[in-house]
Structure formats: C-alpha cells, structure tokens
Write a protein that holds these residues in place. Structure first.
Motif, PDB file in Angstrom:
ATOM      1  N   ARG A 188       0.947  -1.271  -0.099  1.00  0.00           N
ATOM      2  CA  ARG A 188      -0.085   0.045  -0.066  1.00  0.00           C
ATOM      3  C   ARG A 188       0.897   1.279  -0.116  1.00  0.00           C
ATOM      4  O   ARG A 188       0.644   2.080  -0.596  1.00  0.00           O
ATOM      5  N   ARG A 189       2.062   1.076   0.892  1.00  0.00           N
ATOM      6  CA  ARG A 189       2.926   2.403   0.886  1.00  0.00           C
ATOM      7  C   ARG A 189       3.492   2.690  -0.379  1.00  0.00           C
ATOM      8  O   ARG A 189       3.731   3.762  -0.758  1.00  0.00           O
ATOM      9  N   ARG A 190       3.873   1.205  -1.012  1.00  0.00           N
ATOM     10  CA  ARG A 190       4.461   1.643  -2.187  1.00  0.00           C
ATOM     11  C   ARG A 190       3.702   2.463  -3.291  1.00  0.00           C
ATOM     12  O   ARG A 190       3.797   3.202  -4.054  1.00  0.00           O
ATOM     13  N   VAL A 243       1.150   4.370  -2.857  1.00  0.00           N
ATOM     14  CA  VAL A 243       0.835   5.805  -2.426  1.00  0.00           C
ATOM     15  C   VAL A 243       2.119   6.531  -2.839  1.00  0.00           C
ATOM     16  O   VAL A 243       1.744   7.637  -3.398  1.00  0.00           O
ATOM     17  N   ARG A 244       3.156   5.927  -2.687  1.00  0.00           N
ATOM     18  CA  ARG A 244       4.556   6.866  -2.837  1.00  0.00           C
ATOM     19  C   ARG A 244       4.603   6.936  -4.534  1.00  0.00           C
ATOM     20  O   ARG A 244       4.825   8.019  -5.073  1.00  0.00           O
ATOM     21  N   LYS A 245       4.232   5.899  -5.363  1.00  0.00           N
ATOM     22  CA  LYS A 245       4.202   5.685  -6.821  1.00  0.00           C
ATOM     23  C   LYS A 245       3.216   6.915  -7.149  1.00  0.00           C
ATOM     24  O   LYS A 245       3.414   7.735  -8.133  1.00  0.00           O
ATOM     25  N   VAL A 269       2.147   9.605  -5.551  1.00  0.00           N
ATOM     26  CA  VAL A 269       2.535  10.958  -5.186  1.00  0.00           C
ATOM     27  C   VAL A 269       3.660  11.343  -6.150  1.00  0.00           C
ATOM     28  O   VAL A 269       3.490  12.328  -6.467  1.00  0.00           O
ATOM     29  N   ARG A 270       4.577  10.388  -6.723  1.00  0.00           N
ATOM     30  CA  ARG A 270       5.520  10.876  -7.376  1.00  0.00           C
ATOM     31  C   ARG A 270       4.828  11.265  -8.817  1.00  0.00           C
ATOM     32  O   ARG A 270       5.312  12.134  -9.308  1.00  0.00           O
ATOM     33  N   ARG A 271       4.071  10.322  -9.334  1.00  0.00           N
ATOM     34  CA  ARG A 271       3.233  10.721 -10.669  1.00  0.00           C
ATOM     35  C   ARG A 271       2.501  12.302 -10.578  1.00  0.00           C
ATOM     36  O   ARG A 271       2.645  12.943 -11.355  1.00  0.00           O
ATOM     37  N   LYS A 272       1.774  12.441  -9.297  1.00  0.00           N
ATOM     38  CA  LYS A 272       1.259  13.902  -8.913  1.00  0.00           C
ATOM     39  C   LYS A 272       2.343  14.640  -9.288  1.00  0.00           C
ATOM     40  O   LYS A 272       2.051  15.767  -9.868  1.00  0.00           O
TER      41      LYS A 272
END
Length: 92
Positions: free
Chosen positions: A34-36, A38-40, A42-45
């Motif tokens: 899940r964390r991964r 979310v991080r992905k 965020v990075r995309r955003k």
C-alpha cells in the motif's frame, strides 16, 4: 495422560503462534504494498505538476517573445513610414 495432554497443548500453542506470525507477516506485506502504491501515486502527481509548470513557463516565454517581435515590427513600420515621408519631402 496429563503429560500427553500437556504435549498436545504445547503443539497446539506452537501451531497457533506460527499461524499468528504468518498473519502478521501478511499484514505487514500488505501495508508495504500500500505504501509503495501511495508513494508511486505521489511521485506521479508531482511529475504532472512539474510538467504543467514547465508548460506554463514555456507559454509565458512564447507570449513575451511574440510581444517583443510585434513591438519590433511596429517600430520598423513607423521608421519606414518616416523614411518614406522624408524621401517625399526631399523630392518636392
């Protein structure tokens, strides 16, 4: 018999502990996934925002350049008109 019962209980407890440990491990793994994700996301955003900023900057630059070119053209036209008027003055 008591010893046998105790042995059985010990085995059962061991099995239960093992199952519980496995469950915890699964839970932790799920959280990590899940964390991964979310991080992905965020990075995309952030990347999308960066692209939008870049595009906006380019648009501003284009506008500035266009305005400068237009101003130069106007100045050139005015000078040409003045030169033509001066030439006419010289002719008469």
């Amino acid at each position: 018999m008591a010893r046998r019962r105790r042995a059985k209980r010990a085995v059962r407890r061991a099995v239960r502990r093992k199952v519980a440990r496995k469950a915890v491990r699964r839970k932790v793994a799920r959280k990590a996934v899940r964390r991964r994700a979310v991080r992905k996301a965020v990075r995309r955003k952030v990347a999308r925002k960066a692209v939008r900023r870049k595009v906006a900057r380019k648009a501003v630059r284009r506008r500035v350049v266009r305005r400068a070119v237009a101003r130069r053209a106007v100045r050139k036209a005015v000078l040409r008109r003045l030169a033509a008027a001066a030439a006419m003055e010289g002719q008469t």
